[in-house]
Design a protein around this motif. Sequence first.
Motif, mmCIF file in Angstrom:
data_model
loop_
_atom_site.group_PDB
_atom_site.id
_atom_site.type_symbol
_atom_site.label_atom_id
_atom_site.label_comp_id
_atom_site.label_asym_id
_atom_site.label_seq_id
_atom_site.Cartn_x
_atom_site.Cartn_y
_atom_site.Cartn_z
ATOM 1 N N ILE A 80 80.017 61.583 103.224
ATOM 2 C CA ILE A 80 78.989 61.945 102.243
ATOM 3 C C ILE A 80 78.914 60.965 101.086
ATOM 4 O O ILE A 80 77.937 60.962 100.351
ATOM 5 C CB ILE A 80 79.170 63.396 101.715
ATOM 6 C CG1 ILE A 80 80.541 63.596 101.082
ATOM 7 C CG2 ILE A 80 78.923 64.401 102.824
ATOM 8 C CD1 ILE A 80 80.699 64.928 100.366
ATOM 9 N N ASN A 81 79.935 60.110 100.948
ATOM 10 C CA ASN A 81 79.889 59.075 99.917
ATOM 11 C C ASN A 81 80.896 57.985 100.250
ATOM 12 O O ASN A 81 81.992 58.278 100.713
ATOM 13 C CB ASN A 81 80.191 59.655 98.532
ATOM 14 C CG ASN A 81 79.622 58.817 97.410
ATOM 15 O OD1 ASN A 81 79.096 57.735 97.628
ATOM 16 N ND2 ASN A 81 79.738 59.315 96.193
ATOM 17 N N MET A 116 84.372 59.849 100.613
ATOM 18 C CA MET A 116 84.343 61.316 100.542
ATOM 19 C C MET A 116 83.801 61.839 101.869
ATOM 20 O O MET A 116 82.752 61.393 102.332
ATOM 21 C CB MET A 116 83.441 61.799 99.409
ATOM 22 C CG MET A 116 83.987 61.530 98.022
ATOM 23 S SD MET A 116 85.505 62.424 97.623
ATOM 24 C CE MET A 116 84.906 64.093 97.547
ATOM 25 N N GLU A 139 82.810 65.384 104.194
ATOM 26 C CA GLU A 139 82.552 66.820 104.170
ATOM 27 C C GLU A 139 83.069 67.376 105.482
ATOM 28 O O GLU A 139 82.690 66.927 106.566
ATOM 29 C CB GLU A 139 81.062 67.121 104.038
ATOM 30 C CG GLU A 139 80.798 68.616 103.966
ATOM 31 C CD GLU A 139 79.322 68.935 103.848
ATOM 32 O OE1 GLU A 139 78.809 69.636 104.724
ATOM 33 O OE2 GLU A 139 78.697 68.458 102.884
ATOM 34 N N LYS A 172 82.584 72.504 105.213
ATOM 35 C CA LYS A 172 81.890 72.798 103.953
ATOM 36 C C LYS A 172 82.730 72.500 102.713
ATOM 37 O O LYS A 172 82.451 72.993 101.631
ATOM 38 C CB LYS A 172 81.373 74.237 103.937
ATOM 39 C CG LYS A 172 80.363 74.494 105.032
ATOM 40 C CD LYS A 172 79.742 75.857 104.918
ATOM 41 C CE LYS A 172 78.738 76.033 106.043
ATOM 42 N NZ LYS A 172 78.086 77.313 106.013
ATOM 43 N N GLU A 197 84.466 69.253 100.346
ATOM 44 C CA GLU A 197 84.491 67.811 100.102
ATOM 45 C C GLU A 197 85.942 67.353 100.064
ATOM 46 O O GLU A 197 86.748 67.898 99.315
ATOM 47 C CB GLU A 197 83.786 67.485 98.792
ATOM 48 C CG GLU A 197 82.300 67.732 98.848
ATOM 49 C CD GLU A 197 81.566 67.272 97.598
ATOM 50 O OE1 GLU A 197 82.187 66.623 96.732
ATOM 51 O OE2 GLU A 197 80.365 67.579 97.508
#
Length: 72
Positions: free
Chosen positions: A14-15, A32, A34, A37, A39
């Motif tokens: 996600i990052n 990062m 996921e 659900k 992080e």
Amino acid sequence: MMKQVVANMAGTVINVLVNTGDSVQPGSDVVMLESMKMEVPVTAEAAGIVAQVKVTIGDFVNEGDVLIEIED
């Protein structure tokens, strides 16, 4: 010598917190994920310069997949 940062669990990127050429220290968050659900940060275990970022946002990775390569 090249060091690798690997995914500690399966999940979706996600990052990406570093770029090629960035300096990292042990414990620095680099990606990062996921997963279930939540992080989950993936951290560098060694100091060095980011040589290659092998993932992009949205990629699904499995536990043990190489995310980042770091050189001394």
